[in-house]
Design a protein around this motif. Structure first.
Motif, mmCIF file in Angstrom:
data_model
loop_
_atom_site.group_PDB
_atom_site.id
_atom_site.type_symbol
_atom_site.label_atom_id
_atom_site.label_comp_id
_atom_site.label_asym_id
_atom_site.label_seq_id
_atom_site.Cartn_x
_atom_site.Cartn_y
_atom_site.Cartn_z
ATOM 1 N N VAL A 107 0.826 -1.215 0.000
ATOM 2 C CA VAL A 107 0.000 0.000 0.000
ATOM 3 C C VAL A 107 0.861 1.266 0.000
ATOM 4 O O VAL A 107 0.360 2.356 -0.246
ATOM 5 C CB VAL A 107 -0.950 0.010 1.226
ATOM 6 C CG1 VAL A 107 -1.963 -1.113 1.114
ATOM 7 C CG2 VAL A 107 -0.175 -0.086 2.531
ATOM 8 N N ASN A 108 2.172 1.097 0.259
ATOM 9 C CA ASN A 108 3.048 2.277 0.242
ATOM 10 C C ASN A 108 4.500 1.825 0.084
ATOM 11 O O ASN A 108 4.915 0.816 0.659
ATOM 12 C CB ASN A 108 2.904 3.078 1.540
ATOM 13 C CG ASN A 108 3.686 4.374 1.499
ATOM 14 O OD1 ASN A 108 3.573 5.145 0.534
ATOM 15 N ND2 ASN A 108 4.500 4.606 2.509
ATOM 16 N N GLU A 109 5.260 2.566 -0.706
ATOM 17 C CA GLU A 109 6.688 2.287 -0.882
ATOM 18 C C GLU A 109 7.466 3.570 -0.581
ATOM 19 O O GLU A 109 7.187 4.630 -1.159
ATOM 20 C CB GLU A 109 6.985 1.818 -2.301
ATOM 21 C CG GLU A 109 8.475 1.598 -2.550
ATOM 22 C CD GLU A 109 8.798 1.263 -4.008
ATOM 23 O OE1 GLU A 109 9.984 1.235 -4.360
ATOM 24 O OE2 GLU A 109 7.840 1.054 -4.799
ATOM 25 N N THR A 110 8.430 3.469 0.327
ATOM 26 C CA THR A 110 9.289 4.606 0.663
ATOM 27 C C THR A 110 10.685 4.329 0.119
ATOM 28 O O THR A 110 11.353 3.389 0.551
ATOM 29 C CB THR A 110 9.358 4.813 2.193
ATOM 30 O OG1 THR A 110 8.034 4.996 2.694
ATOM 31 C CG2 THR A 110 10.210 6.024 2.537
ATOM 32 N N HIS A 119 4.185 -5.991 -6.979
ATOM 33 C CA HIS A 119 4.194 -4.528 -6.913
ATOM 34 C C HIS A 119 5.255 -3.919 -7.827
ATOM 35 O O HIS A 119 4.988 -2.946 -8.545
ATOM 36 C CB HIS A 119 4.423 -4.070 -5.476
ATOM 37 C CG HIS A 119 4.606 -2.595 -5.325
ATOM 38 N ND1 HIS A 119 3.568 -1.702 -5.448
ATOM 39 C CD2 HIS A 119 5.739 -1.842 -5.080
ATOM 40 C CE1 HIS A 119 4.017 -0.471 -5.281
ATOM 41 N NE2 HIS A 119 5.332 -0.528 -5.062
ATOM 42 N N SER A 179 5.508 1.810 11.682
ATOM 43 C CA SER A 179 4.255 1.641 10.935
ATOM 44 C C SER A 179 3.420 0.583 11.617
ATOM 45 O O SER A 179 3.945 -0.323 12.286
ATOM 46 C CB SER A 179 4.550 1.224 9.485
ATOM 47 O OG SER A 179 3.348 0.929 8.791
ATOM 48 N N LYS A 213 1.652 -1.318 9.836
ATOM 49 C CA LYS A 213 1.468 -2.258 8.737
ATOM 50 C C LYS A 213 2.650 -3.229 8.690
ATOM 51 O O LYS A 213 3.666 -3.024 9.358
ATOM 52 C CB LYS A 213 1.328 -1.509 7.412
ATOM 53 C CG LYS A 213 0.118 -0.579 7.362
ATOM 54 C CD LYS A 213 0.069 0.205 6.073
ATOM 55 C CE LYS A 213 -1.170 1.087 6.011
ATOM 56 N NZ LYS A 213 -1.220 2.089 7.085
ATOM 57 N N PHE A 251 8.817 -1.236 2.016
ATOM 58 C CA PHE A 251 7.468 -1.477 1.500
ATOM 59 C C PHE A 251 6.518 -1.740 2.667
ATOM 60 O O PHE A 251 6.836 -2.534 3.567
ATOM 61 C CB PHE A 251 7.455 -2.691 0.560
ATOM 62 C CG PHE A 251 8.358 -2.554 -0.632
ATOM 63 C CD1 PHE A 251 7.879 -2.032 -1.824
ATOM 64 C CD2 PHE A 251 9.699 -2.938 -0.560
ATOM 65 C CE1 PHE A 251 8.709 -1.908 -2.927
ATOM 66 C CE2 PHE A 251 10.540 -2.810 -1.659
ATOM 67 C CZ PHE A 251 10.038 -2.297 -2.842
ATOM 68 N N GLU A 252 5.371 -1.054 2.677
ATOM 69 C CA GLU A 252 4.343 -1.290 3.691
ATOM 70 C C GLU A 252 3.213 -2.094 3.044
ATOM 71 O O GLU A 252 2.717 -1.735 1.966
ATOM 72 C CB GLU A 252 3.799 0.033 4.218
ATOM 73 C CG GLU A 252 4.831 0.860 4.978
ATOM 74 C CD GLU A 252 4.268 2.199 5.426
ATOM 75 O OE1 GLU A 252 3.590 2.227 6.482
ATOM 76 O OE2 GLU A 252 4.488 3.193 4.707
#
Length: 798
Positions: free
Chosen positions: A522-525, A553, A600, A602, A617-618
């Motif tokens: 759901v999110n990549e930093t 992903h 997080s 997650k 990666f979350e």
């Protein structure tokens, strides 16, 4: 010319027709080579005490000679029926023909386990199936077959179709004997009506003698034809010093028959020929119902195996050849058309089609299969043409494993069944003793005559019912296993029904067990630029849902085939193009020397290259439908719920709170999960462990009950005790509650049998019950146990 007895079977023949032999200084004579072989075999094995138990009784000479056993060593036979275990030993399942009592099982197991090279021999009396493990370098399978045949039995390779034929043959035999008994009973009742009428209104002795003669003929047919099954069972038990239900029926009916002949000839009292036919007939009806109940286990296997084809279309040099499933090797290409059922597991390489997987999963909705998707044996192609590469041979296919698990599930007996069988054995001896004491008591204390005392003693023998006690566990276990299998839970042993019923703690893995096992990024930093193909090569080597989600992903192809090391419950590491790359949770990267600080709620997957953090990666995973309701029902049953996960504390707390789980632990390694199970067991808990990942395998193997999802890692399917076909928590709940219901039913059945005997035996000893009523009552108690066990079926149809 004088006749002498054979040293083995004790049948008498002319001396010059016999085979002369010696045992030391003792001169022996045998009627045939079969008897001679059995005698020396039992002598060599130290089982010659058998002849002391035999006494003056006679035996039937062995029918099966040592011939045609070489085929059991053929390569084709071994490919189809023999399995090579991880320890190098061979294993085969056989049907032993000629077994009809516990004594037969004892003798066959003894003769096999004493052979050098035989590691294990277990025979299941429910279906006459033997599982034999042996060292092929020390003894050949043909030699094992010869040993079985040498003592008068025969062995065939186990096949559900052979088992079906055997079950049908036994059912027909019992049915014919029962029908003859019913016919004789109906006719003898008309004669009895005339005799009872004559008793009150008067009847001439000559007419009475004619009616008694007719009764005698009908009773003789019933006793010696329909009742032969009881004589055979009693004889087999007596040879080895056992007293069984067959002993009681044979003794009671024979005494009643003999007394009736005496009464008819002397006119001293009334005859009970009608009671003889009814004793045999009513008990046979109970036995027939028992046979039908046992057949359900065979039917379950038959329904499963009937869908699998015997041959498949294998593509070789663009030509399609039909070859037997057993001959297909890993890597072969199979072509499937609409309507075909997959016999082996594999991966689609071309084409696409919808598949019906309801045989395994119970879900009727078609599943689209295309390139790269897995084909599971037992699934049906609905509407297309595909080709797939075989990943497992026929013996180790998913479908074959399920059939094997079902067929072996009755071999290990629950502890409570062993107790019931022990009670049943001593119970029979006690009843014979009570009958004798009753006879003596009525003559010397009650002042009754010989005739009345004998009738009362016979009633005591007949009314006692160790049969109901012996049926208490196996019938309930068979129905419980059937109900669980129909709901999608495969128990590897019936003994697990008892264990799961007593469990007071259940431990869940999170990902893939409580959640869908299909997390999404759901999110990549990003912290620095990185080569996606290198990351793809790393995560593509793992089956873990998180690795698969990251691969989906980044949508990149692996740069090359890398040698990846997977650290269970932590992460992955590899060398690609001379660079060290790692991926996994934050703790794992920290141990690898990567500095990383990230918070997080997650699930986290961090990626680093040569010690430098590249990306975090979350991921989130959806909780399975119905999970909360299942957890609540399990808690209401008094079972403590625990969740152990390798995920971070925030993600674990989020799922635990949502599902109202009693306790959770995060950032757990496989070793820590194992230690948690160990500690719980030392505290006195009976532990269920449910998981689907490789990181769960240690805990699954150590728990009292290990439950694995069918979609999980292969190692879990091997180490677990129960496999859930639909990957649903509802199956898990059903497995627990079917186990509890089955165990409760077993205790009820034992209670019914004990209560019945506690009430009826004193009444019979007091002279209030005649043999006819005793026979009806005894059969009723067995039927009651069977009917009580059928309540478990409600779970299968729910």
């Amino acid at each position: 010319m004088s006749k002498i007895a054979c040293a083995h079977c004790h049948l008498e023949f002319e001396k010059d027709e016999m085979i002369a032999d010696k045992d030391g200084a003792k001169e022996l004579f045998f009627c045939c080579k079969g008897c001679q072989g059995v005698y020396h075999l039992l002598k060599d094995e130290g089982l010659d005490s058998f002849y002391g138990k035999l006494g003056v009784n006679t035996l039937e000479p062995p029918k099966h000679l040592l011939e045609d056993s070489a085929r059991f060593d053929f390569e084709g036979f071994h490919k189809r029926y023999v399995t090579t275990r991880e320890d190098g030993y061979k294993e085969v399942s056989l049907i032993i023909e000629g077994i009809h009592c516990a004594a037969c099982v004892w003798l066959n197991e003894k003769i096999l386990t004493r052979a050098k090279g035989v590691i294990e021999a277990n025979i299941n009396f429910t279906n006459n199936k033997a599982r034999i493990v042996w060292d092929d370098s020390k003894i050949k399978l043909s030699n094992i077959i010869d040993r079985i045949r040498s003592i008068g039995y025969d062995a065939l390779p186990y096949d559900s179709r052979i088992q079906e034929e055997s079950a049908n043959r036994l059912r027909r035999q019992n049915y014919t004997k029962m029908i003859v008994g019913v016919f004789a009973t109906m006719n003898i009742m008309w004669i009895a009506v005339a005799l009872y009428a004559g008793y009150f209104t008067g009847i001439e002795e000559a007419h009475k003698d004619i009616l008694h003669l007719a009764e005698f003929l009908l009773a003789s047919v019933t006793l010696f034809y329909s009742g032969s099954i009881f004589y055979k069972g009693a004889y087999g038990a007596a040879k080895h010093g056992f007293v069984t239900m067959d002993t009681l029926v044979a003794t009671g009916s024979t005494l009643t028959y003999a007394y009736s002949i005496y009464a008819s000839l002397t006119h001293a009292s009334e005859a009970y020929f009608d009671s003889v036919t009814m004793i045999i007939t009513f008990v046979l009806i109970g036995k027939y119902l028992e046979t039908l109940s046992k057949k359900q286990a065979v039917d379950t296997l038959d329904k499963l195996t009937s869908v699998i084809p015997t041959e498949v279309a294998v593509v070789k040099n663009e030509n399609v050849e039909f070859i037997p499933c057993e001959s297909v090797a890993v890597g072969d290409i199979i072509e499937m058309k609409a309507g075909d059922v997959a016999a082996l597991d594999g991966v689609v390489i071309s084409g696409e089609a919808n598949f019906d997987e309801s045989t395994l999963s119970g879900e009727a909705e078609p599943v689209l299969k295309k390139g790269g998707d897995k084909i599971t044996s037992g699934s049906k192609n609905l509407d297309g043409i595909i080709r797939y590469e075989v990943s497992k041979d026929f013996k180790h296919s998913s479908f074959s494993e399920i059939v094997r698990l079902l067929s072996e599930s009755l071999e290990k007996k629950p502890k409570i069944e062993s107790v019931a069988n022990l009670l049943s054995r001593y119970f029979s001896i006690t009843i014979l003793s009570l009958s004798l004491l009753t006879f003596i008591g009525w003559i010397y204390i009650g002042g009754a005559g010989f005739e009345k005392s004998l009738v009362i003693a016979v009633s005591v023998i007949i009314i006692a019912c160790p049969c109901a006690l012996a049926l208490a566990t196996p019938i309930a276990s068979v129905i419980g296993l059937y109900a669980a299998a129909k709901r999608g839970a495969i128990f590897k042993s019936s003994s697990l029904l008892e264990t799961i019923a007593k469990a007071d703690m259940i431990i869940f893995d999170k990902t893939g067990t409580l959640t869908e096992g299909k997390p999404k990024v759901v999110n990549e930093t990003k912290y620095a630029h990185y080569d996606k193909s290198a990351l793809a090569a790393l995560v593509a080597a793992s089956r873990h849902p998180i690795s698969e989600a990251v691969l989906a992903h980044i949508a990149a192809k692996p740069s090359e085939t890398a040698v990846v090391k997977e650290i269970r419950g932590s992460g992955l590491e590899a060398q690609i193009d001379g660079k060290k790359i790692v991926g996994g949770n934050l703790e794992f990267l920290s141990k690898c020397g990567v500095k990383c600080s990230f918070e997080s709620d997650k699930t986290i997957f961090a990626y680093a290259q040569d010690g430098e953090l590249k990306a975090v990666f979350e991921l989130e995973d959806r909780v399975k439908d119905g999970a909360k309701e299942v957890i609540e029902e399990i808690k209401k049953a008094g079972i403590k719920t625990v969740m152990l996960t390798g995920d971070n504390k925030e993600a674990a707390a989020k799922v635990a709170k949502k599902l109202n789980i009693d306790r959770y632990e995060s950032k757990m390694t496989p070793q820590e999960k194992l230690a948690f199970v160990d500690k719980a067991q030392k505290e006195g808990h009976i532990v269920i462990m449910a998981g689907d990942g490789i990181n769960d395998s240690l805990a699954l193997a150590r728990a009292d009950i290990g439950i694995a999802m069918a979609s999980g890692a292969d190692i879990n399917l091997q180490t677990s005790d129960i496999v859930l076909l639909k990957n649903s928590l509802m199956e898990l709940k059903d497995a627990i509650f079917i186990g509890k219901k089955t165990y409760k039913t077993i205790k009820q059945n034992i209670g019914i049998s004990i209560l019945y005997n506690t009430v009826t035996i004193p009444l019979a000893m007091a002279g209030f019950i005649i043999p006819l009523v005793a026979a009806i009552s005894m059969s009723f108690s067995s039927i009651l146990v069977v009917l009580n066990s059928t309540k478990i079926k409600g779970y299968a149809n729910g």
